[in-house]
Each structure stands twice: as structure tokens, then as C-alpha cells.
Write a protein that holds these residues in place. Structure first.
Motif, PDB file in Angstrom:
ATOM      1  N   LEU A  26     -53.522  11.180  31.207  1.00  0.00           N
ATOM      2  CA  LEU A  26     -54.436  12.097  31.873  1.00  0.00           C
ATOM      3  C   LEU A  26     -54.059  12.119  33.343  1.00  0.00           C
ATOM      4  CD1 LEU A  26     -56.986  13.896  31.861  1.00  0.00           C
ATOM      5  CD2 LEU A  26     -58.334  11.820  32.241  1.00  0.00           C
ATOM      6  N   THR A  27     -53.296  13.107  33.743  1.00  0.00           N
ATOM      7  CA  THR A  27     -52.850  13.200  35.135  1.00  0.00           C
ATOM      8  C   THR A  27     -54.007  13.647  36.027  1.00  0.00           C
ATOM      9  OG1 THR A  27     -52.173  15.502  34.899  1.00  0.00           O
ATOM     10  CG2 THR A  27     -50.522  13.812  34.366  1.00  0.00           C
ATOM     11  N   LYS A  28     -53.849  13.413  37.327  1.00  0.00           N
ATOM     12  CA  LYS A  28     -54.899  13.833  38.254  1.00  0.00           C
ATOM     13  C   LYS A  28     -55.048  15.344  38.252  1.00  0.00           C
ATOM     14  CE  LYS A  28     -56.663  13.370  42.948  1.00  0.00           C
ATOM     15  NZ  LYS A  28     -56.451  12.834  44.313  1.00  0.00           N
ATOM     16  N   SER A  29     -53.925  16.058  38.098  1.00  0.00           N
ATOM     17  CA  SER A  29     -53.992  17.519  38.100  1.00  0.00           C
ATOM     18  C   SER A  29     -54.805  18.043  36.929  1.00  0.00           C
ATOM     19  CB  SER A  29     -52.581  18.118  38.063  1.00  0.00           C
ATOM     20  OG  SER A  29     -51.898  17.738  36.872  1.00  0.00           O
ATOM     21  N   LYS A  30     -54.797  17.331  35.808  1.00  0.00           N
ATOM     22  CA  LYS A  30     -55.622  17.695  34.649  1.00  0.00           C
ATOM     23  C   LYS A  30     -57.050  17.183  34.825  1.00  0.00           C
ATOM     24  CE  LYS A  30     -52.617  19.720  31.877  1.00  0.00           C
ATOM     25  NZ  LYS A  30     -52.794  21.118  31.381  1.00  0.00           N
ATOM     26  N   LEU A  31     -57.180  15.999  35.392  1.00  0.00           N
ATOM     27  CA  LEU A  31     -58.497  15.391  35.597  1.00  0.00           C
ATOM     28  C   LEU A  31     -59.411  16.294  36.407  1.00  0.00           C
ATOM     29  CD1 LEU A  31     -60.227  12.620  35.502  1.00  0.00           C
ATOM     30  CD2 LEU A  31     -59.344  12.306  37.826  1.00  0.00           C
ATOM     31  N   VAL A  32     -58.879  16.869  37.472  1.00  0.00           N
ATOM     32  CA  VAL A  32     -59.727  17.653  38.381  1.00  0.00           C
ATOM     33  C   VAL A  32     -60.224  18.930  37.723  1.00  0.00           C
ATOM     34  CG1 VAL A  32     -58.627  16.720  40.441  1.00  0.00           C
ATOM     35  CG2 VAL A  32     -57.734  18.824  39.408  1.00  0.00           C
ATOM     36  N   GLY A  33     -59.615  19.353  36.617  1.00  0.00           N
ATOM     37  CA  GLY A  33     -60.055  20.572  35.942  1.00  0.00           C
ATOM     38  C   GLY A  33     -61.072  20.337  34.841  1.00  0.00           C
ATOM     39  N   ILE A  34     -61.466  19.082  34.608  1.00  0.00           N
ATOM     40  CA  ILE A  34     -62.432  18.790  33.543  1.00  0.00           C
ATOM     41  C   ILE A  34     -63.809  19.337  33.932  1.00  0.00           C
ATOM     42  CG2 ILE A  34     -63.729  16.915  32.450  1.00  0.00           C
ATOM     43  CD1 ILE A  34     -61.104  15.322  32.426  1.00  0.00           C
ATOM     44  N   PRO A  35     -64.408  20.179  33.078  1.00  0.00           N
ATOM     45  CA  PRO A  35     -65.715  20.774  33.404  1.00  0.00           C
ATOM     46  C   PRO A  35     -66.852  19.780  33.229  1.00  0.00           C
ATOM     47  CG  PRO A  35     -65.011  21.487  31.233  1.00  0.00           C
ATOM     48  CD  PRO A  35     -63.864  20.691  31.792  1.00  0.00           C
ATOM     49  N   ILE A  36     -67.812  19.817  34.137  1.00  0.00           N
ATOM     50  CA  ILE A  36     -69.001  18.961  34.036  1.00  0.00           C
ATOM     51  C   ILE A  36     -70.250  19.780  34.348  1.00  0.00           C
ATOM     52  CG2 ILE A  36     -67.814  16.786  34.523  1.00  0.00           C
ATOM     53  CD1 ILE A  36     -68.825  17.021  37.433  1.00  0.00           C
ATOM     54  N   PRO A  37     -71.362  19.519  33.648  1.00  0.00           N
ATOM     55  CA  PRO A  37     -72.617  20.239  33.915  1.00  0.00           C
ATOM     56  C   PRO A  37     -73.347  19.630  35.102  1.00  0.00           C
ATOM     57  CG  PRO A  37     -72.914  18.713  32.108  1.00  0.00           C
ATOM     58  CD  PRO A  37     -71.478  18.589  32.525  1.00  0.00           C
ATOM     59  N   ILE A  38     -74.055  20.458  35.840  1.00  0.00           N
ATOM     60  CA  ILE A  38     -74.860  19.982  36.967  1.00  0.00           C
ATOM     61  C   ILE A  38     -76.289  20.518  36.812  1.00  0.00           C
ATOM     62  CG2 ILE A  38     -75.067  19.798  39.479  1.00  0.00           C
ATOM     63  CD1 ILE A  38     -72.546  18.547  38.581  1.00  0.00           C
ATOM     64  N   PRO A  39     -77.103  19.901  35.949  1.00  0.00           N
ATOM     65  CA  PRO A  39     -78.518  20.281  35.912  1.00  0.00           C
ATOM     66  C   PRO A  39     -79.214  19.750  37.161  1.00  0.00           C
ATOM     67  CG  PRO A  39     -78.105  18.436  34.428  1.00  0.00           C
ATOM     68  CD  PRO A  39     -76.776  18.842  34.987  1.00  0.00           C
ATOM     69  N   PRO A  40     -80.460  20.146  37.421  1.00  0.00           N
ATOM     70  CA  PRO A  40     -81.182  19.622  38.575  1.00  0.00           C
ATOM     71  C   PRO A  40     -81.173  18.089  38.584  1.00  0.00           C
ATOM     72  CG  PRO A  40     -82.399  21.417  37.582  1.00  0.00           C
ATOM     73  CD  PRO A  40     -81.267  21.111  36.656  1.00  0.00           C
ATOM     74  N   GLU A  41     -81.190  17.501  39.776  1.00  0.00           N
ATOM     75  CA  GLU A  41     -81.070  16.040  39.900  1.00  0.00           C
ATOM     76  C   GLU A  41     -82.153  15.302  39.124  1.00  0.00           C
ATOM     77  OE1 GLU A  41     -79.645  14.006  43.585  1.00  0.00           O
ATOM     78  OE2 GLU A  41     -80.052  15.971  44.480  1.00  0.00           O
ATOM     79  N   GLU A  42     -83.374  15.827  39.130  1.00  0.00           N
ATOM     80  CA  GLU A  42     -84.448  15.113  38.429  1.00  0.00           C
ATOM     81  C   GLU A  42     -84.192  15.086  36.920  1.00  0.00           C
ATOM     82  OE1 GLU A  42     -86.056  19.321  39.319  1.00  0.00           O
ATOM     83  OE2 GLU A  42     -84.827  17.760  40.291  1.00  0.00           O
ATOM     84  N   ILE A  43     -83.543  16.138  36.402  1.00  0.00           N
ATOM     85  CA  ILE A  43     -83.190  16.181  34.982  1.00  0.00           C
ATOM     86  C   ILE A  43     -82.065  15.174  34.706  1.00  0.00           C
ATOM     87  CG2 ILE A  43     -82.305  17.604  33.108  1.00  0.00           C
ATOM     88  CD1 ILE A  43     -85.122  18.313  33.920  1.00  0.00           C
ATOM     89  N   GLN A  44     -81.068  15.134  35.599  1.00  0.00           N
ATOM     90  CA  GLN A  44     -79.993  14.155  35.448  1.00  0.00           C
ATOM     91  C   GLN A  44     -80.559  12.732  35.407  1.00  0.00           C
ATOM     92  OE1 GLN A  44     -76.574  14.527  38.091  1.00  0.00           O
ATOM     93  NE2 GLN A  44     -77.219  16.620  38.627  1.00  0.00           N
ATOM     94  N   GLU A  45     -81.458  12.437  36.328  1.00  0.00           N
ATOM     95  CA  GLU A  45     -82.031  11.093  36.418  1.00  0.00           C
ATOM     96  C   GLU A  45     -82.831  10.742  35.174  1.00  0.00           C
ATOM     97  OE1 GLU A  45     -84.240  11.106  40.028  1.00  0.00           O
ATOM     98  OE2 GLU A  45     -82.450  11.262  41.302  1.00  0.00           O
ATOM     99  N   LYS A  46     -83.578  11.718  34.659  1.00  0.00           N
ATOM    100  CA  LYS A  46     -84.382  11.452  33.467  1.00  0.00           C
ATOM    101  C   LYS A  46     -83.490  11.193  32.251  1.00  0.00           C
ATOM    102  CE  LYS A  46     -88.517  12.976  31.069  1.00  0.00           C
ATOM    103  NZ  LYS A  46     -89.653  13.940  31.064  1.00  0.00           N
ATOM    104  N   ILE A  47     -82.442  12.010  32.080  1.00  0.00           N
ATOM    105  CA  ILE A  47     -81.517  11.820  30.968  1.00  0.00           C
ATOM    106  C   ILE A  47     -80.817  10.468  31.091  1.00  0.00           C
ATOM    107  CG2 ILE A  47     -79.333  12.627  29.963  1.00  0.00           C
ATOM    108  CD1 ILE A  47     -80.270  15.487  30.575  1.00  0.00           C
ATOM    109  N   ALA A  48     -80.363  10.148  32.311  1.00  0.00           N
ATOM    110  CA  ALA A  48     -79.686   8.869  32.531  1.00  0.00           C
ATOM    111  C   ALA A  48     -80.614   7.699  32.220  1.00  0.00           C
ATOM    112  CB  ALA A  48     -79.180   8.776  33.968  1.00  0.00           C
ATOM    113  N   ARG A  49     -81.890   7.829  32.626  1.00  0.00           N
ATOM    114  CA  ARG A  49     -82.858   6.742  32.397  1.00  0.00           C
ATOM    115  C   ARG A  49     -83.093   6.531  30.905  1.00  0.00           C
ATOM    116  NH1 ARG A  49     -86.219   8.504  35.628  1.00  0.00           N
ATOM    117  NH2 ARG A  49     -87.687   9.565  34.244  1.00  0.00           N
TER     118      ARG A  49
END
Length: 389
Positions: free
Chosen positions: A126-149
Motif C-alpha cells: 500500500l504505497t503512500k500515493s494509494k493511501l492518500v486516495g482512500i475514501p473516508i466518511p466524515i459525519p458530524p463529530e458528535e455522531i463520530q464520537e457516539k459510534i466510537a464510544r
């Protein structure tokens, strides 16, 4: 369906977005094992901790994503670490900035399909050039925190149960060694050759094995399936094969002992056969018949004391092996029948707790892992219509 996201807009970005993600190249250099200074700082490679050393390359909260050499393509190596650590050049070091919860990202990446982003053929990379193109979701921070918890609660329980299982296994091993640590003045020790007889099995191959018929034990199954005792087999062979090849059978009360394999430490481990029907044994196994309690003998074959005795008689190579004479030179304490039963009773309790698939901690860990995977898949399923190119 993720009800937490009802009416919530989920943005998408990529790991290369430095508004949310910090990719660190600090350190990231290999240190030969011979040059590492022993210490207390974890030294990470592609597949988790490889050593403990002095010094560190990073201090904080990070994810480590394998660059190459990951043990599994389908479940690519993602590690979460906090505090001081040394990262070698086989891992990408990922930090989170404001707006992105690192534990949320950790759980998400554990279900992400990395395969389309890998290159390198047999040795995935997994090269860095491929790594930087990996898609990630960004829901609101409070949703991220709740899911993580929520997901952290499952992984924390699993971690604690795994620690407990490791402690129980160490306790089990300790007591097994202690229960067989008789002094010469306490009981007589005799060689296995003096008190019993070995019978070598006869060769059959995996393609001979069928789903029903005459019970059989292949030597490879001794490493992957059988524990201290068994009364049922995983595999069978036909009656015709038994007759045509004159295959050999271990009877109830015999101990089946594996005598060949790639790992020296596993050679010599025995399984007491307690089935009412005889069991066909492979030629890389011996069946051992003696007046001793068969489970007592099987437990003894799994002690360090037994393996220290037979190690010098193992022929090393691509496939290591031992013969009956080498096994038979090992000495075993000749405890009374009552003492053998007492020792077996104690070790049976530890065995159930640590090894059974239907009782004890392993089953609980398996159930908790399934719970985690169910909620992880549900909570981390996001609409991707807004994925940024």
C-alpha cells in the motif's frame, strides 16, 4: 440501517485531506534486530509489535496501517496505539486533526476493502500515493464520537476477556507443570518404554478422508483440531481402505501422539482416545498403550518437562520427526491411580476453561466479537453519494 444518521448529512473525503488527517513520515526506518537496544517501548512493523526497544519515533495517539507484508489482504492490518512507540518503514502512521475522531476512523478502516488500493502481486503493498486516495466518511463529530464510544465498549470487553484468557492459559500451564513436578523421593519415575508399548500408524492421505465411515486421525489434525482427549473424530476413512491398506487402529484408552511436523514444540503432544470405537491413526502418529490413566499421560505429553526430554531425540529438517524409541526414553512419574485421577480432574477444569469451544472464555470472546462485528457493520454503513473525487 444506521438510525443514527437519519436526517444527517455525511460528507466524504480522502486520507490525503490534511484538513482532517496527518500522515507522518517521522522516523519510519528499520532497525535490525541485532542493533535494537532492549527497552520498554513497542517497536511496530506491518503486523503489530515486533520487539520492545529504547527510544521512540512517535508519542501520541495514532493509527498504524501496514505498508507491506500484511498477514491478511481481506482484513488489512490496522493498529491503534497511544503513547510512545517506534514505527519502522513497513507502516504508515496516521493521526487525526480536529473534525475527525481517530477511534471512529480506526473502526471504519477495519471494514474497509483495501484490495483495490494494493499493488505488488504476492507481496501486497500500500504505497503512500494509494493511501492518500482512500475514501473516508466524515459525519458530524458528535455522531463520530457516539459510534466510537459504542464500538469501543465492545472492543474493550473483548480485550479484557482476551487478557483474562491469556492469564488463565499461563495459570493452566503453571499448574500442569507443578502437578507433574514429583521428586524422585516422592514417586518412582519410569520411561514410557518400560511401562507401555508404541504402535506406529500407517500412511493414508487427505484425499482418502471422507465425511463418514471408520474414525481416523490425520497427523495434521493433531495440531489444528485435537486437544488433550477426544471421543469423536473430525474425519473418517472407508472400511475398504482400512482392509486394503491394513491400516492400524488405536483402541479406547490409548494415547495418540503426533511424531512429525514443521514445529518442533508441537511434536510429541498426545491426545487420549476415549471413543468406544477404535480410531485409525496416520503414520506420522503413534498410539501408546499403558496401564496408566490415558488422560494423565496425554496431559504429561504437553508439559515442558516431557518436551525437554524428547527434544534431543527429534530429527530436525523441513519436516522434523521423532521415532518410538526417542519418545519411549522420556520418563513419567508413576503416581498412584488415585493421584492420577486427582491430577486429571484438576487439569480438566483448566482445560474446559481455556480450550472448550462451547464453555468458558473462548466462547464468550467469540460471542462478543460477533456482537462487535454486527454493530460495526450497521453503524459504519454510510451513503456515499457525496464522495469527493
Amino acid at each position: 440501517m444506521n438510525k443514527l444518521l437519519d436526517g444527517v448529512k455525511v460528507d466524504w473525503t480522502v486520507l490525503g485531506n490534511d484538513n482532517f488527517v496527518e500522515i507522518s513520515n517521522k522516523g519510519r526506518k528499520p532497525v535490525k534486530a541485532s542493533l535494537r537496544i532492549p527497552g520498554e517501548i513497542p517497536y511496530y512493523g506491518a503486523n503489530n509489535i515486533q520487539d520492545y526497544v529504547e527510544g521512540y519515533t512517535h508519542n501520541g495517539e495514532f493509527l498504524l496501517i501496514a505498508e507491506d507484508g500484511s498477514a491478511s489482504l481481506e482484513n488489512y492490518s490496522i493498529q491503534y496505539t497511544k503513547g510512545k512507540f517506534w514505527a519502522n518503514n513497513h507502516v504508515h502512521v496516521i493521526g487525526a486533526k480536529k473534525g475527525l475522531n481517530l477511534r471512529f476512523l480506526f473502526h471504519y478502516l477495519r471494514i474497509f476493502n483495501f484490495i483495490p488500493f494494493l499493488s505488488g502481486g504476492g507481496r501486497a503493498k500500500l504505497t503512500k500515493s494509494k493511501l492518500v486516495g482512500i475514501p473516508i466518511p466524515i459525519p458530524p463529530e458528535e455522531i463520530q464520537e457516539k459510534i466510537a464510544r459504542i464500538l469501543n465498549s465492545f472492543t474493550n470487553i473483548t480485550t479484557e476477556l482476551t487478557k483474562e484468557l491469556k492469564a488463565r492459559k499461563q495459570q493452566y500451564s503453571y499448574y500442569r507443570e507443578q502437578l507433574f513436578s514429583f521428586k524422585q523421593s516422592e514417586t518412582e519415575w519410569k520411561s514410557l518404554n518400560e511401562i507401555g508399548e508404541f504402535q506406529r500408524g500407517k500412511r493414508f492421505v487427505r484425499t482418502d478422508m471422507i465425511s463418514e465411515g471408520v474414525p481416523c486421525i490425520h497427523y495434521g489434525e493433531m495440531y489444528t483440531h485435537y486437544k488433550t482427549w477426544a471421543d469423536k473424530t473430525k474425519s473418517f476413512v472407508s472400511e475398504e481402505l482400512v482392509e486394503n491398506k491394513n491400516l492400524r487402529v488405536a483402541e479406547k484408552g490409548d494415547v495418540v501422539i503426533v511424531a512429525a511436523g514443521e514445529t518442533i514444540e508441537d511434536i510429541g503432544k498426545g491426545t487420549a482416545w476415549l471413543g468406544n470405537e477404535g480410531v485409525v491413526t496416520h503414520d506420522a502418529c503413534f498410539s501408546y498403550k499403558s496401564p496408566l490413566n490415558s488422560k494423565y499421560v496425554a496431559y504429561f505429553t504437553r508439559t515442558k518437562h516431557f518436551h525437554d526430554q524428547i527434544r534431543r531425540h527429534i530429527r530436525s529438517g523441513k519436516i522434523s520427526a521423532i521415532n518410538a524409541n526417542g519418545l519411549g526414553k522420556a520418563k513419567i512419574p508413576m503416581s498412584s491411580k488415585e493421584e492420577q485421577e486427582r491430577i486429571v480432574s484438576i487439569l480438566d477444569k483448566f482445560d474446559i476453561l481455556t480450550n472448550s469451544i462451547s464453555e468458558g472464555l473462548p466462547k464468550e470472546i467469540e460471542l462478543r466479537q460477533k456482537q462487535y462485528e454486527y454493530y460495526r457493520d450497521m453503524l459504519l454503513t454510510f451513503p456515499n453519494d457525496n464522495l469527493e473525487e
